[in-house]
Scaffold this active site. Structure first.
Site, PDB file in Angstrom:
ATOM      1  N   VAL A  11       0.832  -1.210   0.000  1.00 58.11           N
ATOM      2  CA  VAL A  11       0.000   0.000   0.000  1.00 58.11           C
ATOM      3  C   VAL A  11       0.868   1.262   0.000  1.00 58.11           C
ATOM      4  O   VAL A  11       0.640   2.203  -0.764  1.00 58.11           O
ATOM      5  CB  VAL A  11      -0.941   0.007   1.230  1.00 58.11           C
ATOM      6  CG1 VAL A  11      -1.689   1.323   1.359  1.00 58.11           C
ATOM      7  CG2 VAL A  11      -1.924  -1.142   1.140  1.00 58.11           C
ATOM      8  N   LEU A 152      -7.356  -0.225  -3.663  1.00 54.85           N
ATOM      9  CA  LEU A 152      -6.533  -0.713  -4.764  1.00 54.85           C
ATOM     10  C   LEU A 152      -6.593  -2.228  -4.861  1.00 54.85           C
ATOM     11  O   LEU A 152      -6.456  -2.921  -3.864  1.00 54.85           O
ATOM     12  CB  LEU A 152      -5.071  -0.300  -4.546  1.00 54.85           C
ATOM     13  CG  LEU A 152      -4.816   1.160  -4.184  1.00 54.85           C
ATOM     14  CD1 LEU A 152      -3.349   1.363  -3.827  1.00 54.85           C
ATOM     15  CD2 LEU A 152      -5.223   2.064  -5.337  1.00 54.85           C
ATOM     16  N   LYS A 204     -14.336   1.246   4.297  1.00 61.63           N
ATOM     17  CA  LYS A 204     -13.355   0.291   3.765  1.00 61.63           C
ATOM     18  C   LYS A 204     -13.780  -1.152   4.047  1.00 61.63           C
ATOM     19  O   LYS A 204     -13.840  -2.001   3.155  1.00 61.63           O
ATOM     20  CB  LYS A 204     -11.993   0.591   4.392  1.00 61.63           C
ATOM     21  CG  LYS A 204     -10.948  -0.457   4.181  1.00 61.63           C
ATOM     22  CD  LYS A 204     -10.502  -0.515   2.740  1.00 61.63           C
ATOM     23  CE  LYS A 204      -9.597  -1.721   2.514  1.00 61.63           C
ATOM     24  NZ  LYS A 204      -9.001  -1.729   1.212  1.00 61.63           N
ATOM     25  N   GLY A 257      -9.551 -15.161  -2.242  1.00 64.11           N
ATOM     26  CA  GLY A 257      -8.347 -15.259  -1.415  1.00 64.11           C
ATOM     27  C   GLY A 257      -7.669 -13.907  -1.372  1.00 64.11           C
ATOM     28  O   GLY A 257      -8.308 -12.869  -1.558  1.00 64.11           O
ATOM     29  N   CYS A 260      -6.521  -9.416   1.548  1.00 70.65           N
ATOM     30  CA  CYS A 260      -7.514  -8.434   2.019  1.00 70.65           C
ATOM     31  C   CYS A 260      -8.833  -9.053   2.453  1.00 70.65           C
ATOM     32  O   CYS A 260      -9.191  -8.989   3.633  1.00 70.65           O
ATOM     33  CB  CYS A 260      -7.744  -7.392   0.937  1.00 70.65           C
ATOM     34  SG  CYS A 260      -6.199  -6.635   0.418  1.00 70.65           S
ATOM     35  N   LYS A 263      -8.854 -11.603   5.416  1.00 68.41           N
ATOM     36  CA  LYS A 263      -8.421 -10.956   6.663  1.00 68.41           C
ATOM     37  C   LYS A 263      -9.438  -9.903   7.111  1.00 68.41           C
ATOM     38  O   LYS A 263      -9.807  -9.839   8.288  1.00 68.41           O
ATOM     39  CB  LYS A 263      -7.056 -10.298   6.382  1.00 68.41           C
ATOM     40  CG  LYS A 263      -6.319  -9.823   7.587  1.00 68.41           C
ATOM     41  CD  LYS A 263      -4.952  -9.292   7.189  1.00 68.41           C
ATOM     42  CE  LYS A 263      -5.046  -7.791   7.140  1.00 68.41           C
ATOM     43  NZ  LYS A 263      -3.886  -7.027   6.933  1.00 68.41           N
TER      44      LYS A 263
HETATM   45  C1  UGA Z   1      -9.476  -6.205  -2.833  1.00 64.62           C
HETATM   46  C2  UGA Z   1     -10.460  -5.105  -3.273  1.00 64.62           C
HETATM   47  O1  UGA Z   1     -10.971  -5.442  -4.561  1.00 64.62           O
HETATM   48  C3  UGA Z   1      -9.774  -3.743  -3.334  1.00 64.62           C
HETATM   49  O2  UGA Z   1     -10.740  -2.732  -3.648  1.00 64.62           O
HETATM   50  C4  UGA Z   1      -9.175  -3.428  -1.953  1.00 64.62           C
HETATM   51  O3  UGA Z   1      -8.473  -2.212  -1.953  1.00 64.62           O
HETATM   52  C5  UGA Z   1      -8.208  -4.531  -1.586  1.00 64.62           C
HETATM   53  O4  UGA Z   1      -8.905  -5.798  -1.564  1.00 64.62           O
HETATM   54  C6  UGA Z   1      -7.653  -4.228  -0.224  1.00 64.62           C
HETATM   55  O5  UGA Z   1      -8.409  -4.233   0.745  1.00 64.62           O
HETATM   56  O6  UGA Z   1      -6.480  -3.839  -0.124  1.00 64.62           O
HETATM   57  P1  UGA Z   1      -7.544  -7.629  -4.023  1.00 64.62           P
HETATM   58  O7  UGA Z   1      -7.501  -8.436  -2.763  1.00 64.62           O
HETATM   59  O8  UGA Z   1      -6.278  -7.148  -4.617  1.00 64.62           O
HETATM   60  O9  UGA Z   1      -8.461  -6.316  -3.823  1.00 64.62           O
HETATM   61  O10 UGA Z   1      -8.229  -8.536  -5.122  1.00 64.62           O
HETATM   62  P2  UGA Z   1      -9.656  -8.650  -5.823  1.00 64.62           P
HETATM   63  O11 UGA Z   1      -9.503  -8.346  -7.247  1.00 64.62           O
HETATM   64  O12 UGA Z   1     -10.685  -7.931  -5.081  1.00 64.62           O
HETATM   65  O13 UGA Z   1      -9.911 -10.231  -5.664  1.00 64.62           O
HETATM   66  C7  UGA Z   1     -10.060 -10.848  -4.391  1.00 64.62           C
HETATM   67  C8  UGA Z   1     -10.390 -12.315  -4.572  1.00 64.62           C
HETATM   68  O14 UGA Z   1     -11.700 -12.482  -5.099  1.00 64.62           O
HETATM   69  C9  UGA Z   1      -9.472 -13.066  -5.536  1.00 64.62           C
HETATM   70  O15 UGA Z   1      -9.162 -14.332  -5.014  1.00 64.62           O
HETATM   71  C10 UGA Z   1     -10.292 -13.170  -6.806  1.00 64.62           C
HETATM   72  O16 UGA Z   1      -9.925 -14.241  -7.636  1.00 64.62           O
HETATM   73  C11 UGA Z   1     -11.676 -13.352  -6.231  1.00 64.62           C
HETATM   74  N1  UGA Z   1     -12.765 -12.951  -7.150  1.00 64.62           N
HETATM   75  C12 UGA Z   1     -12.892 -11.660  -7.555  1.00 64.62           C
HETATM   76  C13 UGA Z   1     -13.678 -13.903  -7.594  1.00 64.62           C
HETATM   77  O17 UGA Z   1     -13.592 -15.114  -7.237  1.00 64.62           O
HETATM   78  N2  UGA Z   1     -14.680 -13.511  -8.430  1.00 64.62           N
HETATM   79  C14 UGA Z   1     -14.825 -12.234  -8.839  1.00 64.62           C
HETATM   80  O18 UGA Z   1     -15.792 -11.958  -9.593  1.00 64.62           O
HETATM   81  C15 UGA Z   1     -13.909 -11.292  -8.402  1.00 64.62           C
END
Ligand code: UGA
Length: 431
Positions: A11, A152, A204, A257, A260, A263
């Site tokens: 971050v 992000l 958040k 997974g 973020c 947790k």
């Molecule tokens: C997530 C949020 O999307 C961000 O907005 C936030 O800032 C961030 O957490 C954080 O708190 O720092 P991130 O963990 O990088 O971001 O990833 P995502 O793209 O949100 O995906 C999270 C999980 O959900 C992944 O395992 C992804 O494969 C899964 N996912 C996502 C799905 O299974 N289906 C979907 O349609 C979208």
């Protein structure tokens, strides 16, 4: 504006480099000397598309510097962003020790006004704790606290920073609001949402919990489609066309997974419990997502007629999602472990996450790694796609002789895969 960013983890680095791109003068501070040496030589300790190039650009423009010396970094800056880690405590709550330690040091080392901003994801009420601690540490210190959570996504962080849906800031006075207006002056003013600190902190967690809920929901709808013969792709697409629902985060898969969602939802449950509020819906999301990995393993096992032992399983993907080398809470890693425990011989492939996975999976002698995707698939009894790398969609399928595919990310068109002669299983059905 000169800005101090404390903590050069994911971050802190992305925010610092992007603030520099906005034209501010950024000093990034971290206690880890080797990290700072690395950054000063132009290397990036994390994998994030475009970040290295952006760092070179802002270094050349002399907009960013890296140091271990916090006092020096605070000198002349009005704003100090705290972007240190908030690891998970044993009970699932967020460990605030690094955040509070950073706030205390700011109080000890500053000799002029500071707006102390938490950028790390912190439970509601942290702003108040920071304020109390800073006041106790240095009663003469002229400061204000604020919250500016980040939204992000790993793998798309620069785009998310530069084209935000909204920028949330929680403040306690007008002066802080004006400082944020200046920091984010390059964005349309309506993007800046100004609220109080506790609401910003809650936004958040509420956002991440909602997105996690959406994923858990669509995963259960995929189960329903699978059991009844419905088409999950069409269901998801049609639901998403309703603007009240929205088309994002409706892709079914092996569960969410990353560092973020898993947790943060435990943390929100924890501080809601302390506030005597029962977030029963979020508890269901946790258990639905936990079960997901076992369901996926059962799915693979069923395709192999219940005989996983000694079967050669090509596992496509180890990262928790595409465009990252991050394997924290990666469903792919859990699935690899569970299949290995059942005696499967795993040949795992990923475009970025092999090195991290080798460490995590070192104890499993029946998990091997292969950099070449076609080589990984050679002689496999089944291919299991666990991470949604776009590259897998571009594979030359004529080079793949394995017939059984368990696509846990629904990357392919089921009908086409059947026509190509594959026994194609996906989340929500089979062709
Ligand atoms: C997530 C949020 O999307 C961000 O907005 C936030 O800032 C961030 O957490 C954080 O708190 O720092 P991130 O963990 O990088 O971001 O990833 P995502 O793209 O949100 O995906 C999270 C999980 O959900 C992944 O395992 C992804 O494969 C899964 N996912 C996502 C799905 O299974 N289906 C979907 O349609 C979208």
């Amino acid at each position: 504006m000169k800005i101090t960013v404390i903590g050069s983890g994911y971050v802190g680095l992305v925010s610092g480099i992007c603030f520099a791109k906005l034209g501010h003068e950024i000093v990034c501070v971290d206690k880890d000397e080797s990290k700072i040496t690395k950054l000063n030589s132009g290397a990036i300790p994390i994998f994030e598309p475009g970040l290295k190039e952006l760092l070179s650009e802002v270094v050349a423009a002399k907009k960013i510097s890296f140091t271990t010396n916090l006092k020096e970094a605070l000198n002349g800056s009005i704003t100090a962003f705290i972007a240190v880690g908030t690891p998970q405590d044993e009970d699932g709550s967020a460990d605030l020790s690094y955040v509070l330690a950073a706030a205390k040091e700011i109080a000890e080392l500053s000799d002029s006004y500071k707006l102390i901003v938490t950028k790390s994801t912190v439970p509601a009420g942290t702003g108040a704790k920071v304020k109390k601690l800073v006041k106790e540490t240095n009663p003469q210190f002229d400061f204000a606290v604020a919250s500016n959570p980040e939204f992000l996504r790993e793998g798309a962080a620069i785009e998310d920073f530069m084209t935000p849906d909204r920028i949330v800031v929680g403040v306690e006075d007008k002066k802080s609001e004006q400082i944020f207006a200046e920091i984010y002056a390059k964005f349309p003013s309506e993007k800046l949402i100004v609220t109080d600190i506790i609401t910003a902190e809650l936004i958040k967690y509420a956002s991440n919990s909602f997105l996690a809920t959406k994923i858990a929901f669509i995963n259960e709808m995929a189960d329903l489609c699978e059991a009844t013969g419905g088409n999950i792709k069409e269901l998801s697409h049609s639901m998403g066309l309703d603007l009240r629902i929205g088309d994002k985060f409706l892709n079914p898969g092996p569960g969410f997974g990353g560092s973020c969602f898993p947790k943060d939802i435990l943390a929100i449950l924890n501080f809601a419990k302390e506030a005597d509020v029962n977030l029963s819906l979020i508890y269901s999301v946790v258990s639905s997502n936990d079960k997901r990995k076992d369901q996926m393993v059962e799915k693979v096992s069923a395709i192999l007629d219940g005989e996983v032992a000694n079967k050669k399983i090509a596992l496509f993907g180890l990262a928790f999602k595409a465009n990252t080398d991050d394997i924290r809470y990666s469903p792919a890693i859990t699935i690899a472990k569970k299949l290995a425990q059942k005696g499967g011989k795993i040949i795992a492939h990923d475009y970025e996450a092999i090195e991290n996975s080798k460490r995590e999976l070192a104890e499993f002698k029946n998990i091997e790694f292969c950099e070449d995707v076609y080589e990984a698939a050679k002689d496999a009894d089944i291919i299991v796609i666990a991470t949604e790398w776009k590259e897998y969609q571009k594979l030359d399928l004529s080079k793949i002789k394995t017939r059984k595919i368990a696509d846990l990310r629904n990357l392919f068109d089921a009908k086409k895969m059947k026509d190509l002669g594959f026994e194609y299983h996906y989340v929500g059905g089979k062709e």
